[in-house]
Design an enzyme around this catalytic site. Sequence first.
Site, PDB file in Angstrom:
ATOM      1  N   CYS A  12      26.945  40.211  14.321  1.00 17.59           N
ATOM      2  CA  CYS A  12      28.298  39.814  13.736  1.00 17.59           C
ATOM      3  C   CYS A  12      29.408  40.004  14.544  1.00 17.59           C
ATOM      4  O   CYS A  12      29.570  41.411  15.013  1.00 17.59           O
ATOM      5  CB  CYS A  12      28.439  40.251  12.324  1.00 17.59           C
ATOM      6  SG  CYS A  12      30.161  40.428  11.729  1.00 17.59           S
ATOM      7  N   CYS A  15      31.728  42.671  13.072  1.00 14.99           N
ATOM      8  CA  CYS A  15      31.102  43.809  13.250  1.00 14.99           C
ATOM      9  C   CYS A  15      31.268  44.667  14.543  1.00 14.99           C
ATOM     10  O   CYS A  15      31.513  45.659  14.743  1.00 14.99           O
ATOM     11  CB  CYS A  15      29.788  43.956  12.759  1.00 14.99           C
ATOM     12  SG  CYS A  15      29.364  43.035  11.289  1.00 14.99           S
ATOM     13  N   ASP A 396      44.891  35.328  53.728  1.00 17.62           N
ATOM     14  CA  ASP A 396      44.749  36.069  55.061  1.00 17.62           C
ATOM     15  C   ASP A 396      44.218  35.042  56.126  1.00 17.62           C
ATOM     16  O   ASP A 396      43.903  34.010  55.729  1.00 17.62           O
ATOM     17  CB  ASP A 396      43.947  37.198  54.998  1.00 17.62           C
ATOM     18  CG  ASP A 396      43.715  37.899  56.114  1.00 17.62           C
ATOM     19  OD1 ASP A 396      44.559  38.247  56.936  1.00 17.62           O
ATOM     20  OD2 ASP A 396      42.353  38.096  56.382  1.00 17.62           O
ATOM     21  N   ASP A 592      43.175  44.395  53.831  1.00 23.14           N
ATOM     22  CA  ASP A 592      43.525  43.458  52.819  1.00 23.14           C
ATOM     23  C   ASP A 592      43.642  44.059  51.401  1.00 23.14           C
ATOM     24  O   ASP A 592      44.260  43.579  50.658  1.00 23.14           O
ATOM     25  CB  ASP A 592      42.956  42.125  52.851  1.00 23.14           C
ATOM     26  CG  ASP A 592      43.117  41.225  53.999  1.00 23.14           C
ATOM     27  OD1 ASP A 592      44.230  41.256  54.564  1.00 23.14           O
ATOM     28  OD2 ASP A 592      42.246  40.654  54.518  1.00 23.14           O
TER      29      ASP A 592
END
Length: 695
Positions: A12, A15, A396, A592
């Site tokens: 569930c 739940c 880049d 980077d």
Amino acid sequence: MSKQYRVEGVDCAMCANTIEKEMRRTEGLETAVFNFANATLIIDPTHLNKAREVLDRVEPGASLREYDDMNSESVSEGKTMAAVRIGLAALLFAVGLVFSDTLHSMPGGWGLHVLLIPAFLLAGSHVLYGALRNILKGRVFDELFLMSIASLGAIAIGEIHEAVGVMLFYSIGEALQDRAVAGSRRSIREMMKLRPDSARLIQGDTAVIVDPVKVNVGSIIEVRPGETIPLDGTVLEGSSFVNTAALTGESVERQVEKGSEVSAGFVNDDGRLRIRTTRPFGESSVARILSLVEEAAGRKSQTEKFITRFARVYTPMVVAVAAAAALIPPLLTGGPFSPWIYRALVVLVISCPCALVVSIPLGYFAGIGAASRHRILVKGAEVLDALKGLSTLVFDKTGTLTRGEFRLQKIHAAAGFSREELLDYAAAAESHSNHPIARSIREARGDVPASWQTGGYREEKGYGISAEVDGQQVLAGSPRLLAREGVEIPSGFEYSAVHVAVGGVYAGSLDLGDSVKDEAPGTVQGLRRQGIHRIMMLTGDDENRAAGIAAATGLDDYRAGLLPEEKVENLERIMADSTGGSTAFVGDGINDAPVIMRADVGIAMGGLGSDAAVEAADLVIMDDRLNRIPEALEIAGRTRRIVWQNIFFATGFKAVFLLFGVLGSLSMGLAVVADVGVALLAVLNSTRVLRYRAS
């Protein structure tokens, strides 16, 4: 460090949300993430016992297992028992319907109850038990409560057929929904079924089959034809062709031999290989992929978070509306309560929020799965939402738009130096660097004379290299390095990639070329078609080369000659100028990582990229193909559309059915069918994302 566990016995979605909420209230479990879509819980393993205590308290019968320790036998047995219960209940219900008049005419009218009460308990005892358990723990307003009060209310007003119908149809719908969710989970696991089950460890003269997790770095393993390489390593003996498609998507097989690097997940095709392992399994390529995909599913989007909060408010609101529908009309009109109570019970049944709570996280999970199948690792549902809102994308250059394979093209020697001397000095200075430019210079020169001595080596990102070569101070790098050291670059040498000075005297320059990736221009065009308004490039390369790459790929603009910190500054200015949308940065190198992390969406080229860039990124392109970026945008758009389709579909249909229910035009049985049908269709709609194919 967090670890992932498989959860059994929680079917569930509400739940699952409750369990996560309770765990986060517990000391040591504040960062717990319960992902209902793939039935996993991410917690700190040192607090595993606490997690089990919370799970047992909130959802008795549920269990936590090691991620790969799925007890399929017990799961299958549980599903079989549920099918038997539903089958017996359906049989008794059918007999009750067929012989309803006969059973009603029996003395006391109890014949029907004798038949249907057992049917009611068979179909709904688990619902009643769950509702009672939750009420005792202070959790009243959930779908179990709605089903229980609706069915018990039906019995109270003499509609036992309706009560059994509610529980029976709900149980059938629950089973169908579980099956649809389980099918989606299986699809994801099959897509990511890269994990090797065993490794052939060499111990002396024998080979022992062991779990890859238990193999230490530096151990020797043997991989026979047809087997999957279980850990990253270096080939010691043998040669073969390996299939790398599981990791890279490449259909062409790769030849490996002594000294070749291989990754976990490659399939050995024809030769026997002995491999010395270089990483533990937890740090291998395949483990990193699995970890990224599985953890991504636990990072919820804003839409998911909203729906979870909405469901918590929505359920008590529905109960209040139903109570008002049951009490106010008869009190105002003086009419009987019975028909209005019945209508209120119909309202409760049709109002269960399961369709929203289950289908929306499942839709995002399916989107992450579809992306992973296309070698795109998306680190969370919120990334899919952010991708859909992109307006600016910044690349880049080296290794991203270009191949990153430099080749020496021209040597420009200054007065007093020969071309051979210039290359000798440059290769010697670059002898300790791993930069692609350094490797290209060394490859062009070959072995540096053994008599030459090098020392005093110093490398600075964005500048270049300083080293002492055969007693002379050699500089090899950018114009800013030579300018800082007081060396003037003569006219005509300005536009080269690498400048060299020896003993404070300018010696010349080297031109190196890097070709644009074949798919780069098409990728830029594809991004424009998908609504990216501005496409740019930030690079540390010089102005001349940057302009050439920008023109060749069709970029809108570029910034050249940038240090890593300057890339971040430029990206922040670009982001400030980008109104009405988010900004993504695509890169591959360790330099980077800061700018990837700073962007709204950081994208790393994971095949050749550094670990730092991959860890910093929100999205990783595992095979370095640029055209995966438009595909990622397509998947994000498809996922978003399907999620909102489910929201409008579920809320729209429920509103219509609620109206019919209040007007008395809908029976309780039809209400259950409608509720279950909406949830099931929403779940099935979510799984359509998995069928995505690149256009």
